[in-house]
Design a protein around this motif. Structure first.
Motif, PDB file in Angstrom:
ATOM      1  N   SER A 204      -4.800   5.790   4.777  1.00 27.60           N
ATOM      2  CA  SER A 204      -5.483   7.048   4.111  1.00 27.60           C
ATOM      3  C   SER A 204      -4.330   7.363   2.611  1.00 27.60           C
ATOM      4  N   VAL A 205      -3.189   7.143   3.572  1.00 30.25           N
ATOM      5  CA  VAL A 205      -2.640   7.837   1.664  1.00 30.25           C
ATOM      6  C   VAL A 205      -2.160   7.110   0.885  1.00 30.25           C
ATOM      7  N   LEU A 206      -2.857   5.764   1.211  1.00 30.34           N
ATOM      8  CA  LEU A 206      -1.993   4.467  -0.115  1.00 30.34           C
ATOM      9  C   LEU A 206      -3.906   4.727  -0.906  1.00 30.34           C
ATOM     10  N   GLU A 207      -5.125   5.416  -0.101  1.00 27.45           N
ATOM     11  CA  GLU A 207      -6.253   5.590  -0.149  1.00 27.45           C
ATOM     12  C   GLU A 207      -6.688   6.654  -0.815  1.00 27.45           C
ATOM     13  N   VAL A 208      -5.916   7.653  -1.032  1.00 24.74           N
ATOM     14  CA  VAL A 208      -6.020   9.041  -1.962  1.00 24.74           C
ATOM     15  C   VAL A 208      -5.110   9.075  -3.406  1.00 24.74           C
ATOM     16  N   THR A 209      -3.774   7.945  -3.150  1.00 26.23           N
ATOM     17  CA  THR A 209      -3.262   7.617  -3.718  1.00 26.23           C
ATOM     18  C   THR A 209      -3.619   6.988  -4.858  1.00 26.23           C
ATOM     19  N   ILE A 210      -4.029   5.521  -4.665  1.00 28.12           N
ATOM     20  CA  ILE A 210      -4.368   5.099  -6.211  1.00 28.12           C
ATOM     21  C   ILE A 210      -6.187   6.194  -6.421  1.00 28.12           C
ATOM     22  N   SER A 211      -6.449   6.582  -5.439  1.00 24.25           N
ATOM     23  CA  SER A 211      -8.071   7.263  -6.427  1.00 24.25           C
ATOM     24  C   SER A 211      -7.855   8.101  -7.174  1.00 24.25           C
ATOM     25  N   ARG A 212      -6.629   9.178  -6.758  1.00 21.53           N
ATOM     26  CA  ARG A 212      -5.342   9.987  -7.026  1.00 21.53           C
ATOM     27  C   ARG A 212      -5.461   9.430  -8.806  1.00 21.53           C
ATOM     28  N   LEU A 213      -4.023   8.599  -8.622  1.00 25.68           N
ATOM     29  CA  LEU A 213      -3.541   8.370  -9.575  1.00 25.68           C
ATOM     30  C   LEU A 213      -5.226   7.325 -10.927  1.00 25.68           C
ATOM     31  N   ARG A 214      -5.870   7.374 -10.902  1.00 20.33           N
ATOM     32  CA  ARG A 214      -7.052   6.415 -11.261  1.00 20.33           C
ATOM     33  C   ARG A 214      -7.977   7.979 -12.387  1.00 20.33           C
ATOM     34  N   ARG A 215      -7.648   8.880 -11.455  1.00 20.00           N
ATOM     35  CA  ARG A 215      -7.947  10.197 -12.032  1.00 20.00           C
ATOM     36  C   ARG A 215      -6.880  11.051 -12.635  1.00 20.00           C
ATOM     37  N   LEU A 216      -5.801  10.545 -12.613  1.00 22.51           N
ATOM     38  CA  LEU A 216      -4.595  11.193 -13.502  1.00 22.51           C
ATOM     39  C   LEU A 216      -4.506  10.589 -14.791  1.00 22.51           C
TER      40      LEU A 216
ATOM     41  N   GLU B 260     -10.926  -1.643   6.866  1.00 22.55           N
ATOM     42  CA  GLU B 260     -11.721  -0.092   6.814  1.00 22.55           C
ATOM     43  C   GLU B 260     -10.639   1.197   6.268  1.00 22.55           C
ATOM     44  N   SER B 261     -11.610   2.076   5.803  1.00 26.28           N
ATOM     45  CA  SER B 261     -10.924   3.101   5.263  1.00 26.28           C
ATOM     46  C   SER B 261     -10.117   3.753   6.515  1.00 26.28           C
ATOM     47  N   ARG B 262      -9.056   4.168   6.374  1.00 25.88           N
ATOM     48  CA  ARG B 262      -8.880   5.708   7.524  1.00 25.88           C
ATOM     49  C   ARG B 262      -9.211   7.504   6.821  1.00 25.88           C
ATOM     50  N   LEU B 263     -10.075   7.264   6.112  1.00 25.13           N
ATOM     51  CA  LEU B 263      -9.192   8.573   5.371  1.00 25.13           C
ATOM     52  C   LEU B 263     -10.579  10.060   6.392  1.00 25.13           C
ATOM     53  N   ALA B 264     -11.875   9.624   7.255  1.00 24.19           N
ATOM     54  CA  ALA B 264     -12.025  10.188   7.779  1.00 24.19           C
ATOM     55  C   ALA B 264     -11.328  10.605   8.661  1.00 24.19           C
ATOM     56  N   GLU B 265     -10.480  10.111   9.447  1.00 21.55           N
ATOM     57  CA  GLU B 265      -9.404  10.527  10.173  1.00 21.55           C
ATOM     58  C   GLU B 265      -8.858  11.482   9.695  1.00 21.55           C
ATOM     59  N   ASP B 266      -8.323  12.025   8.397  1.00 17.73           N
ATOM     60  CA  ASP B 266      -7.581  12.947   7.930  1.00 17.73           C
ATOM     61  C   ASP B 266      -7.979  13.700   6.969  1.00 17.73           C
ATOM     62  N   LEU B 267      -9.423  13.847   6.881  1.00 17.58           N
ATOM     63  CA  LEU B 267     -10.303  13.861   5.753  1.00 17.58           C
ATOM     64  C   LEU B 267      -9.496  15.286   4.728  1.00 17.58           C
ATOM     65  N   GLU B 268     -10.017  16.304   6.439  1.00 22.27           N
ATOM     66  CA  GLU B 268      -9.470  17.830   5.783  1.00 22.27           C
ATOM     67  C   GLU B 268      -8.261  17.701   4.937  1.00 22.27           C
ATOM     68  N   SER B 269      -7.004  17.515   5.959  1.00 20.73           N
ATOM     69  CA  SER B 269      -5.980  17.118   4.897  1.00 20.73           C
ATOM     70  C   SER B 269      -5.773  16.891   4.167  1.00 20.73           C
ATOM     71  N   HIS B 270      -6.168  15.962   3.474  1.00 21.93           N
ATOM     72  CA  HIS B 270      -6.231  14.780   1.729  1.00 21.93           C
ATOM     73  C   HIS B 270      -7.131  16.350   1.172  1.00 21.93           C
ATOM     74  N   LEU B 271      -8.446  16.562   1.983  1.00 23.48           N
ATOM     75  CA  LEU B 271      -8.847  17.808   0.834  1.00 23.48           C
ATOM     76  C   LEU B 271      -7.909  19.263   0.769  1.00 23.48           C
ATOM     77  N   ASN B 272      -8.014  18.999   1.359  1.00 25.46           N
ATOM     78  CA  ASN B 272      -6.882  20.586   1.007  1.00 25.46           C
ATOM     79  C   ASN B 272      -6.204  20.068   0.235  1.00 25.46           C
ATOM     80  N   ALA B 273      -5.027  19.194   0.310  1.00 25.19           N
ATOM     81  CA  ALA B 273      -3.744  18.644  -0.779  1.00 25.19           C
ATOM     82  C   ALA B 273      -4.696  18.129  -2.087  1.00 25.19           C
ATOM     83  N   GLU B 274      -5.917  18.074  -1.888  1.00 26.27           N
ATOM     84  CA  GLU B 274      -6.294  17.566  -3.417  1.00 26.27           C
ATOM     85  C   GLU B 274      -6.956  19.493  -3.916  1.00 26.27           C
ATOM     86  N   ILE B 275      -7.560  20.306  -3.384  1.00 33.05           N
ATOM     87  CA  ILE B 275      -7.702  21.675  -3.579  1.00 33.05           C
ATOM     88  C   ILE B 275      -6.408  22.404  -4.132  1.00 33.05           C
ATOM     89  N   ALA B 276      -5.349  21.908  -3.201  1.00 28.86           N
ATOM     90  CA  ALA B 276      -4.122  23.259  -4.051  1.00 28.86           C
ATOM     91  C   ALA B 276      -3.944  22.620  -5.164  1.00 28.86           C
TER      92      ALA B 276
END
Length: 759
Positions: free
Chosen positions: A134-146, A388-404
């Motif tokens: 999930s760390v790799l997944e959100v990092t790539i998604s974030r980098l692409r947005r940045l 498979e994606s592992r984001l669902a297992e820690d979705l709250e934490s990663h969503l919180n990070a994006e809002i922060a």
């Protein structure tokens, strides 16, 4: 394989996804993509799956330095050189470090990460890693947005490469799936079973003998074998036992007659390894010195070492194939999780190392497992592993990070963010496996509501959202949300804060949920704690015992094997807890947590912990000075160089320590015209001044009378004046105390008192 990908890499700027068998040469593809970026005056980012591999690339890519380009490995926060990172042409990071950097992209220290023009993801199938995916997944998604860099993703063979390509917007023309026919050496892989016994230690040797049966024919033909085991210690023990077994079986190996090799082996720093390599047997793990690892790898490539025992790290990074590969251990002990199955990704990666291009016609690979697991591994070898994606297992934490970070302002932004993830692609592709996510809007909304209800996010009337202080700190320190909540609750109750409560709160953190304690460990825990902390479960109680004994540098031998990992995780949590106390409680609470953190880190007594604030003073020097009655930085300055030399330090060291001690704060209290007595019923106002006579620091100043707080303030210490009222009430004596606490330094608070008689 490289030839077929070249046009996509060189003739376009499109994103590229390449799936190919292990050892088929994906590094060359990465280097072509990096070279094109450098030729266009761009910056390339290479994401390596492990910290050890970032160092590998730094050495391997000295070739770029020779061409006039700079390569910089971004490591820990303290080691970061922002100037070098900003000027680098090639950045090398782990996904975790890239996650941290992109979270802080709007700071001057990490702004370099938004200048990336091409991101090469090595081993993109790590998306399916249970801890790191999930760390790799959100990092790539974030980098692409940045900064929307070109993405070149490389992977071992995976059945659902099209899902990864869709996620990264790679076209069919730039998506490449190479099958086993592209392996430079065909692979013959199979599963072998062993008879499971009652004793786990004996089972290791049953599997080792099974492994020796499998490698023996290849060793007899002067082939090489690579045997993967579960831990660093196991590599050493298995190599020792294998040497005995080779002698018993009369397998001719070794190079004891090679005089030059004998001399080279003498330079190894590891004594056991020095003895072993002369018999053609060696071991390799991350704990060896860089020089020893380099020698082992070189000798294995040269054929001087025929049998090599290793942990899985070798499979992910070093290109070190062998004719025969055996996975002896499919389970391993994780200090934080207990006994766990090796990841299917790790298994496939290790097996893929079988077969040396240019030397072997066929590679042979085996998994040794219990009969009950045999079908599982046969299916894995036959069908591979869908990612498979592992984001669902820690979705709250990663969503919180994006809002922060401020990248998400409302529910629509949450949906837009989710649509950039691999999770979204897989939920569409395999709806039966992602049933909970079939209604993306409802799933996003419920996750967001949960963050609001638990105090991490606040929502305005217009439905815009923002992170609370709790949410910001949870994101900054990578905390599980339940842990962040428990830290905030402790801050709310800081009036009763103690060293014991701090340790218990950290030991009970979610990061240690799965820690287990064997019976001999429980006995050691009881010896350390006596009757304390009996309300904790055995695993967290073990953590608590390791931390408490570690504070004095006396961790029992039964707890040593897990101690390092547990202490490193605890130090991260203690640093986070200190920040929570600093923000939501006060400086004195944060200072107590800082002293606990320093003691866990250094293993030093409570009376000497303040000395560790001095640059160059660790546990050994702190204890030496404390034994001579020098227990604070002020004592160091008062003793001077001569006093430190008398205490047992060398003169050069003593000079440096005295100089460093001058950089620390030294608060004194000036009471002015404060009275010695006051008549009953009378009152007067006075000013107390707190001055800092040495290095600057942030501090909290608190004034109490008869242990009741009158006033408190926090500031950067220079000269602070506080008004204090003296009231002649019913008490016969008034004891005023001024306390100065340092939230960021492990210094004992400075306390000065005055007593006023009521007459």
């Amino acid at each position: 394989m490289q030839t077929e990908t070249l046009p996509a890499l060189l003739d376009s700027d499109d994103n590229v996804v390449v799936s190919a068998p292990t050892a088929s040469g994906k590094t060359a593809v990465a280097e072509v993509a990096i070279c094109k970026t450098l030729q266009e005056d761009g910056t390339a980012l290479f994401l390596a799956p492990l910290r050890a591999l970032t160092n590998e690339k730094e050495r391997e890519w000295e070739r770029f330095e020779e061409l006039g380009y700079s390569v910089y490995v971004v490591t820990g926060e303290r080691d970061l050189n922002p100037r070098r990172a900003e000027r680098a042409d090639v950045l090398v990071m782990t996904p975790e470090k890239a996650d941290s950097a992109t979270r802080k992209h709007d700071t001057a220290r990490y702004s370099f990460v938004t200048d990336v023009d091409c991101c090469v993801i090595d081993e993109v199938h790590l998306l399916d890693s249970d801890r790191r995916g999930s760390v790799l997944e959100v990092t790539i998604s974030r980098l692409r947005r940045l900064c929307d860099p070109r993405v070149v993703a490389l992977s071992a063979t995976m059945p659902n490469i099209d899902d990864v390509a869709e996620w990264l917007d790679a076209t069919p023309e730039t998506t490449f799936e190479f099958g086993e026919e592209y392996r430079p050496v065909p692979l013959n892989a199979d599963v072998k079973t062993y008879s499971h016994g009652e004793n786990a230690f004996a089972d290791k040797y049953r599997r080792l003998y099974r492994a020796m049966d499998l490698v023996e024919p290849h060793l007899n033909e002067e082939g090489q074998a690579l045997v993967f085991v579960s831990s660093r210690q196991d590599t050493v023990q298995a190599a020792k036992k294998a040497r005995d077994e080779l002698t018993e079986r009369d397998i001719p190996m070794g190079a004891r007659g090679d005089y030059d090799f004998h001399n080279d082996a003498a330079e190894l720093s590891n004594d056991t390894l020095r003895q072993s390599v002369l018999d053609g047997v060696a071991f390799h793990h991350a704990g060896l010195s860089r020089e020893d690892k380099n020698r082992v790898e070189a000798w294995f490539r040269e054929g001087k070492i025929q049998l090599l025992f290793s942990t899985s790290t070798l499979a992910w990074g070093v290109n070190l194939p062998a004719r025969c590969v055996v996975i002896r251990d499919t389970k391993y002990h994780d200090p934080l999780e207990g006994e766990v199955d090796m990841s299917p990704l790790d298994v496939l990666q290790m097996l893929g190392r079988a077969g040396r291009p240019g030397y072997d016609d066929t590679g042979y690979a085996w998994v040794i497992c219990d009969r009950s697991d045999a079908d599982k591994y046969r299916r894995l070898l036959r069908d591979g592993k869908e990612i498979e994606s592992r984001l669902a297992e820690d979705l709250e934490s990663h969503l919180n990070a994006e809002i922060a970070m401020g990248t998400i302002d409302d529910l629509d932004d949450v949906l837009s963010w989710l649509e950039t993830t691999f999770y979204h692609v897989r939920a569409k592709s395999a709806p039966e496996q992602y049933a909970d996510s079939s209604n993306l809007r409802e799933h996003a909304s419920s996750t967001l509501r949960g963050l609001v209800d638990r105090g991490f996010v606040e929502m305005a009337d217009d439905l815009t959202v923002a992170a609370t202080g709790l949410g910001q700190l949870a994101s900054k320190f990578y905390l599980r949300l339940d842990t962040a909540r428990s830290f905030a609750d402790l801050a709310d109750e800081s009036e009763d804060l103690s060293e014991d409560r701090i340790l218990r709160t950290v030991a009970a953190a979610g990061a240690f949920d799965s820690v287990s304690a064997r019976q001999d460990e429980r006995d050691a825990v009881d010896a350390v704690l006596g009757g304390r902390a009996e309300s904790l479960d055995p695993g967290p109680r073990k953590v608590y015992a390791i931390l408490r004994s570690g504070m004095n540098g006396t961790v029992p031998s039964e707890l040593q094997s897990d101690s390092w990992v547990i202490r490193q995780n605890a130090l991260r949590l203690l640093a986070a807890l200190r920040a929570f106390l600093d923000r939501f409680a006060d400086a004195r609470a944060a200072n107590l947590a800082r002293r606990v953190e320093a003691r866990v880190d250094q293993g030093v007594s409570a009376d000497a912990v303040g000395l560790t604030a001095i640059d160059g003073v660790g546990s050994g020097r702190a204890q030496t000075l404390a034994a001579a009655g020098i227990t604070t930085p002020t004592d160091v300055l008062d003793s001077g160089v001569d006093g430190l030399v008398s205490a047992g330090l060398g003169s050069g060291v003593a000079e440096r320590i005295v100089e460093s001690a001058r950089d620390l704060p030294r608060a004194v209290v000036e009471w002015g015209d404060f009275p010695d007595e006051i008549a009953q019923g009378q009152n007067s106002m006075h000013e107390i001044t707190v001055k800092n006579l040495a290095g600057g620091a942030r501090g909290g100043v608190r004034v109490t009378v008869n242990d009741v707080e009158m006033t408190a303030t926090e500031c950067y210490l220079g000269e602070t004046t506080l008004p204090v009222g003296v009231f002649g009430g019913d008490a016969e004596k008034l004891t005023f105390a001024v306390e100065v606490s340092y939230p960021e330094l492990p210094l004992e608070p400075v306390v000065d008192t005055r007593t006023v008689d009521v007459i």
